[in-house]
Design a protein around this motif. Structure first.
Motif, PDB file in Angstrom:
ATOM      1  N   ASP A  27       0.853  -1.189   0.000  1.00 31.21           N
ATOM      2  CA  ASP A  27       0.000   0.000   0.000  1.00 31.21           C
ATOM      3  C   ASP A  27       0.887   1.236   0.000  1.00 31.21           C
ATOM      4  OD1 ASP A  27      -2.209   1.743   0.168  1.00 31.21           O
ATOM      5  OD2 ASP A  27      -3.283   0.348   1.465  1.00 31.21           O
ATOM      6  N   SER A  28       0.259   2.368  -0.021  1.00 34.83           N
ATOM      7  CA  SER A  28       0.960   3.642  -0.081  1.00 34.83           C
ATOM      8  C   SER A  28       1.724   3.942   1.204  1.00 34.83           C
ATOM      9  CB  SER A  28      -0.061   4.759  -0.350  1.00 34.83           C
ATOM     10  OG  SER A  28       0.496   6.022  -0.143  1.00 34.83           O
ATOM     11  N   THR A  29       2.834   4.645   1.056  1.00 34.17           N
ATOM     12  CA  THR A  29       3.562   5.145   2.232  1.00 34.17           C
ATOM     13  C   THR A  29       2.698   6.100   3.042  1.00 34.17           C
ATOM     14  OG1 THR A  29       4.462   6.928   0.858  1.00 34.17           O
ATOM     15  CG2 THR A  29       5.814   4.966   1.113  1.00 34.17           C
ATOM     16  N   ALA A  30       1.692   6.687   2.395  1.00 33.95           N
ATOM     17  CA  ALA A  30       0.847   7.687   3.059  1.00 33.95           C
ATOM     18  C   ALA A  30       0.016   7.097   4.196  1.00 33.95           C
ATOM     19  CB  ALA A  30      -0.073   8.357   2.040  1.00 33.95           C
ATOM     20  N   VAL A  31      -0.146   5.762   4.222  1.00 33.33           N
ATOM     21  CA  VAL A  31      -0.966   5.171   5.278  1.00 33.33           C
ATOM     22  C   VAL A  31      -0.118   4.651   6.435  1.00 33.33           C
ATOM     23  CG1 VAL A  31      -2.757   4.542   3.612  1.00 33.33           C
ATOM     24  CG2 VAL A  31      -1.035   2.840   4.244  1.00 33.33           C
ATOM     25  N   ASN A  46       2.048  14.120  10.296  1.00 35.06           N
ATOM     26  CA  ASN A  46       0.623  13.899  10.515  1.00 35.06           C
ATOM     27  C   ASN A  46      -0.047  13.033   9.458  1.00 35.06           C
ATOM     28  OD1 ASN A  46       0.369  15.386  12.944  1.00 35.06           O
ATOM     29  ND2 ASN A  46       0.393  17.279  11.800  1.00 35.06           N
ATOM     30  N   THR A  47       0.641  12.799   8.334  1.00 34.06           N
ATOM     31  CA  THR A  47      -0.006  12.053   7.253  1.00 34.06           C
ATOM     32  C   THR A  47       0.801  10.858   6.760  1.00 34.06           C
ATOM     33  OG1 THR A  47       0.980  13.400   5.476  1.00 34.06           O
ATOM     34  CG2 THR A  47      -1.118  14.170   6.431  1.00 34.06           C
ATOM     35  N   GLY A  48       2.113  10.984   6.663  1.00 34.91           N
ATOM     36  CA  GLY A  48       2.927   9.923   6.076  1.00 34.91           C
ATOM     37  C   GLY A  48       3.344  10.213   4.652  1.00 34.91           C
TER      38      GLY A  48
END
Length: 449
Positions: free
Chosen positions: A283-287, A357-359
């Protein structure tokens, strides 16, 4: 005498009134100047992302007296695009807009925006401190069209505790799909009735992953050098063998019984990992922040590069996420104010706040010089994987530009689902996807010459 005194008083009153009026008028002008330019910013970030954007906008407004930015949440990226199209009729759209990566070609063709490179050149803004791979995606012929903002890449998340329990080295994640295929039977758990309680591996039915595995193989998704030399006129994943290799592998993993399929919603696969229902997923690094928070110490989370399809693949990963576009409102003052806001949003301090705060990646490399960022990576070393993978990926792996990308992804996902359900073969899924996407490309190019 009384009349003369009354005249003097009246005259004095008139002078005072005039002076007061001038003062009030001057004060009013000063106040108007103080308000400066008002900028509207449309974004599509909910949850923690939306809260952080509001904080960043507040920080900007507190730092400037000449510009005021109002952030407005517009729903999903697709919702925002539809609202943008409607707003153009009365020039009522935003001054700055956040748009997802796959909307890049459409936005360029629409003519709604100002090329960021123009403002960069006028301001002599130094782009060298920004991440080259992120800039590369939003550039054509070395001209930057939008400013990278919320950028991410796919990585492998894995349960280190499950690795230990299965007798696997928790510090050695699979580097390629052959290694992954050897590990997942050991990581799959079943109860007494034979029901799987933990899959060895999972991935959502998401078209982005097909694109990423194409980049990982060093192959293009569309012709004309991924739509960067010229507009794409057809896909290439059906001709270069890359698409079939990905779908055959996907089908093999699914049929093994060791891979979990939790559907199209990436959040469902994420939740399965948090609950211990799958030992690995991509999955995305953002999660990352969400995953760590959701696991909450129940087991140790590891991260690794996106596995290669075949050992020795020379490609890399492309970015996902979105960027900031400055809209062409035919107003130079607003345009300059919007540019000041965009620069602020990608400044090191704000990018550290955004990442924590998000990734999403910090857009600027200068963020890593700040103690706050160093401490954050030390606390969450899993994010170092994302940084290393980004820097290890060649710019050429930056992915395709396609005017019908949202539709193309849905087409690929529909055919993957049919394949996993046994309705079509991998070969048919690739062929059907290519045929439908090429038809959409042809229609798009005819109306966007």
């Amino acid at each position: 005498m009384k009349k003369r005194l009354l005249s003097i008083i009246l005259a004095a009153s008139m002078v005072t009134a005039v002076a007061t009026g001038c003062t009030q008028e001057a004060s009013s002008e000063t106040n108007n100047e103080g308000k400066g330019q008002e900028i509207v910013f449309w974004h599509s970030m909910g949850g923690a992302g939306g809260e952080t954007i509001n904080k960043m906008v507040e920080n900007f407004n507190n730092s400037r007296k000449d510009i005021k930015v109002t952030a407005q949440y517009q729903g999903s990226y697709d919702d925002a695009i539809n609202k943008m199209k409607s707003s153009q009729q009365g020039n009522a759209g935003p001054d700055v807009m956040q748009l997802y990566d796959i909307g890049t070609r459409w936005m360029i063709d629409s003519g709604y925006s100002v090329q960021i490179q123009k403002l960069v050149d006028e301001d002599k803004f130094d782009l060298s401190s920004l991440e080259e791979n992120l800039l590369g995606y939003y550039s054509i012929d070395n001209k930057l069209y939008s400013m990278p903002f919320n950028s991410s890449t796919p990585i492998l998340y894995y349960n280190k505790t499950a690795f230990k329990d299965a007798g696997l080295d928790p510090e050695k994640a699979p580097k390629n799909m052959e290694e992954l295929k050897g590990m997942i039977p050991k990581l799959t758990k079943k109860d007494g009735s034979g029901r799987v309680t933990q899959y060895g591996y999972s991935m959502a039915v998401y078209g982005w992953f097909v694109e990423q595995f194409m980049s990982k193989q060093g192959l293009t998704f569309t012709n004309n050098e991924n739509g960067r030399k010229d507009k794409a006129t057809a896909v290439e994943f059906d001709k270069n063998g890359g698409g079939l290799k990905v779908l055959k592998l996907w089908k093999e993993l699914n049929d093994s019984g060791n891979m979990g399929n939790f559907g199209r919603k990436t959040a469902d696969t994420q939740n399965a990992f948090k609950a211990g229902q799958t030992a690995m997923f991509i999955d995305s690094t953002a999660v990352l922040s969400s995953i760590l928070k959701g696991v909450d110490g129940k087991f140790e989370v590891g991260t690794a590069f996106l596995p290669e399809i075949t050992s020795g693949d020379k490609g890399g990963v492309s970015i996902g996420g979105g960027s900031l576009w400055i809209m062409d409102k035919k107003d130079d003052k607003k345009q300059k104010a919007a540019w000041e806001f965009v620069k602020f949003m990608v400044s090191p301090e704000q990018q550290v706040l955004w990442n924590k705060n998000t990734g999403y990646f910090p857009v600027t490399k200068k963020a890593y010089d700040l103690d706050e960022m160093k401490e954050h990576i030390k606390k969450y070393p899993q994010f170092q994987t994302a940084i290393d993978q980004l820097h290890a990926s060649p710019v050429e792996a930056r992915g395709a530009l396609l005017g019908v990308f949202p539709e193309a992804r849905q087409t690929v996902e529909t055919n993957i689902e049919s394949m996993l359900q046994g309705k079509v073969t991998p070969e048919q899924a690739v062929e059907n996807s290519a045929k439908n996407i090429n038809s959409a490309i042809e229609k798009y190019n005819k109306t966007n010459k």
